[in-house]
Design an enzyme around this catalytic site. Structure first.
Site, PDB file in Angstrom:
ATOM      1  N   GLU A  22      36.113  51.865  67.852  1.00  0.00           N
ATOM      2  CA  GLU A  22      34.682  51.534  68.020  1.00  0.00           C
ATOM      3  C   GLU A  22      34.020  51.320  66.639  1.00  0.00           C
ATOM      4  OE1 GLU A  22      32.441  54.301  70.648  1.00  0.00           O
ATOM      5  OE2 GLU A  22      31.103  54.600  68.957  1.00  0.00           O
ATOM      6  N   HIS A  63      39.765  56.010  70.270  1.00  0.00           N
ATOM      7  CA  HIS A  63      38.807  55.055  70.876  1.00  0.00           C
ATOM      8  C   HIS A  63      37.591  54.909  69.950  1.00  0.00           C
ATOM      9  CE1 HIS A  63      34.971  54.426  72.947  1.00  0.00           C
ATOM     10  NE2 HIS A  63      35.614  53.639  73.791  1.00  0.00           N
TER      11      HIS A  63
HETATM   12  C1  6PG Z   1      31.271  56.726  73.457  1.00  0.00           C
HETATM   13  C2  6PG Z   1      30.671  56.885  72.096  1.00  0.00           C
HETATM   14  C3  6PG Z   1      30.018  58.221  71.986  1.00  0.00           C
HETATM   15  C4  6PG Z   1      29.074  58.339  70.824  1.00  0.00           C
HETATM   16  C5  6PG Z   1      29.771  58.297  69.510  1.00  0.00           C
HETATM   17  C6  6PG Z   1      28.871  57.895  68.386  1.00  0.00           C
HETATM   18  O1  6PG Z   1      32.470  56.477  73.507  1.00  0.00           O
HETATM   19  O2  6PG Z   1      30.539  56.838  74.438  1.00  0.00           O
HETATM   20  O3  6PG Z   1      31.679  56.785  71.135  1.00  0.00           O
HETATM   21  O4  6PG Z   1      31.016  59.190  72.019  1.00  0.00           O
HETATM   22  O5  6PG Z   1      28.101  57.347  70.901  1.00  0.00           O
HETATM   23  O6  6PG Z   1      30.263  59.583  69.282  1.00  0.00           O
HETATM   24  O7  6PG Z   1      29.531  58.257  67.251  1.00  0.00           O
HETATM   25  P1  6PG Z   1      28.898  58.233  65.832  1.00  0.00           P
HETATM   26  O8  6PG Z   1      27.604  59.017  65.908  1.00  0.00           O
HETATM   27  O9  6PG Z   1      29.898  58.880  64.973  1.00  0.00           O
HETATM   28  O10 6PG Z   1      28.646  56.794  65.532  1.00  0.00           O
END
Ligand code: 6PG
Length: 471
Positions: free
Chosen positions: A189, A185
């Protein structure tokens, strides 16, 4: 007082939000944090009849009804092992620990096996949606013992987001499956965010769009097939004024983005598995390159761009081209992510249900998007679908949009703009459908320099040729 239904260890933003969400849904929640002041602040600032603070781990554990359900909402890595070490002597067989952080799935597999030896049950629970999601309804990806799932299901389903009335929470699979799916996921993202950033570069530098125009454009995109959480927040970001200086906040933000690791993990796992997720790799790499600010500044003066300076015919046409390119590339990114999950399902024997996974991404999580309804339908119709791009609906969508992806990527290249995700998308699409990728020549080279043998088109078997013998 009746014993608590669940305990949460770790009450910073995500843990606190999830605890309050559970409390709102009528569950009695015990809360514990390593630092006492964090717990005190939570109960002072967010008093709730169903949220009960504990300052001693033994008392926290004793407050829970059996089998105990304890959710860890702490930093991934060594802290998780540390808390597990503290909990083991306090728990009894059948008790359940849930790890709601972004833990690496191999750590989850190791921890599950370790706890199983003690008769304890371990769930790796992917949770997506940030603070707002945790508080109002995240997307939840639990992985662990299928029989024990019944003991946690009512709580997780109650607090999850809903899409068309169904909770965005489904049992994912055994051992590390939940955290694996959360990792992918996040990889998707990364690709989604990078594609949006590249669309911004094209519109700003080729089309001369202002932030206000971009805000309006993204808002209009958010009414159509690109409708998604990330497009929505991006429209808002373009509109945001700086609160510390004049102008738009976006223009004052340093052009360098951090990462905590999940995108990189996805890329590393894809290489180990032998599945191509070039867009996720490109997006993780783009963040790495963004961090070399000083070197980039130096190189800008040393390396000429030699642009071909192709301009867009008209701004409205460019905007539509970029919109279509973004949509086509987004389909490719999801196709790669889902293909990676399909392969992991076989390699780890997890029996992942890709239709259900797509369905719980429809709300609550960061990659929530309208087109996840179509992805859900595609995998529900054909659970064995090898690649999303082969589904008839997505085939049609690509047929209508790929030309724009090609043009947008070419425009970027001609104008010297870095578009690693868009160019990976079109390369993957072309490689996926290509009749000839040139690998016959690679086989010949391998056999020529290393006697690695080659395969023939006209007969079975492996052959070796004495190349260059005649020289
Ligand atoms: C989520 C996000 C969350 C977090 C990320 C950011 O699904 O809610 O993905 O888990 O914001 O881990 O990841 P980075 O710091 O690697 O961009």
């Amino acid at each position: 007082m009746k014993r608590c239904d669940i305990g949460i260890i770790g009450l910073s933003v995500m843990g606190r939000s999830l605890a309050l969400n559970m409390a709102d849904h009528g569950f009695q929640v015990a809360g514990y944090n390593r630092s006492r002041t964090v717990t005190e602040q939570v109960v002072q600032q967010h008093p709730h009849d169903h949220l009960h603070p504990y300052y001693d781990l033994q008392e926290f554990v004793s407050a829970l009804q059996r089998p105990r359900r304890i959710m860890l909402m702490i930093k991934a890595g060594a802290p998780v092992d540390g808390v597990i070490d503290q909990l083991i002597p306090l728990l009894e067989p059948g008790d359940i620990i849930l790890d709601g952080g972004n833990s690496f799935f191999e750590d989850t597999r190791r921890r599950s096996a370790r706890l199983a030896e003690q008769g304890l049950i371990y769930f790796g629970v992917g949770i997506s949606g940030g603070e707002e999601g945790a508080r109002r309804g995240p997307s939840i990806m639990p992985g662990g013992d299928p029989e024990a799932y019944a003991a946690i299901r009512p709580i997780l389903e109650a607090v999850a987001a809903t899409a068309e009335g169904a909770p965005c929470c489904t049992y994912i699979g055994p051992d590390g499956a939940g955290h694996y799916v959360k990792m992918v996921h996040n990889g998707i993202e990364y690709a989604d965010m990078q594609l949006i950033a590249e669309s911004y570069l094209l519109l700003k530098y080729v089309g001369g769009f202002s932030n206000t125009e971009l805000a309006d454009l993204f808002s209009s995109w958010n009414q159509g097939e690109l409708k998604s959480f990330l497009i929505g927040i991006t429209a808002d970001i373009f509109r945001e004024s700086d609160d510390l200086a004049d102008g738009d906040l976006l223009d004052r933000i340093v052009d360098s983005a951090a990462q905590k690791g999940t995108g990189r993990w996805t890329s590393i796992e894809s290489l180990k598995q032998g599945v191509e997720v070039s867009m996720i790799t490109a997006a993780a790499g783009a963040r790495v390159m963004s961090n070399d600010l000083a070197l980039r500044r130096q190189a800008a003066g040393l390396l000429p761009a030699q642009t071909v300076s192709v301009s867009a015919e008209d701004r409205a046409a460019l905007a539509e081209q970029v919109r279509q390119a973004l949509y086509a590339a987004k389909i490719v990114a999801y196709a790669q992510g889902f293909a990676l999950m399909r392969d992991a399902s076989e390699q780890y024997q997890w029996s992942l249900d890709l239709g259900s996974i797509a369905s719980i991404f429809r709300a609550g999580c960061i990659i929530q998007a309208d087109f996840l309804n179509d992805i859900t339908a595609a995998f529900r119709k054909d659970p064995a679908l090898p690649n999303l791009m082969l589904n008839p609906f997505f085939r049609d969508q690509l047929a209508g949009h790929v030309r724009s992806l090609r043009t947008a990527a070419s425009l970027g290249i001609a104008n010297g703009l870095p578009l690693p995700a868009m160019t990976s998308a079109i390369s993957y699409y072309d490689a996926f459908r290509a009749q000839h990728v040139g690998a016959n020549l690679i086989q010949a080279q391998r056999d020529c320099f290393g006697a690695h043998t080659y395969e023939r088109t006209d007969r079975p078997g492996h052959f070796h040729h004495e190349w260059r013998n005649h020289q």
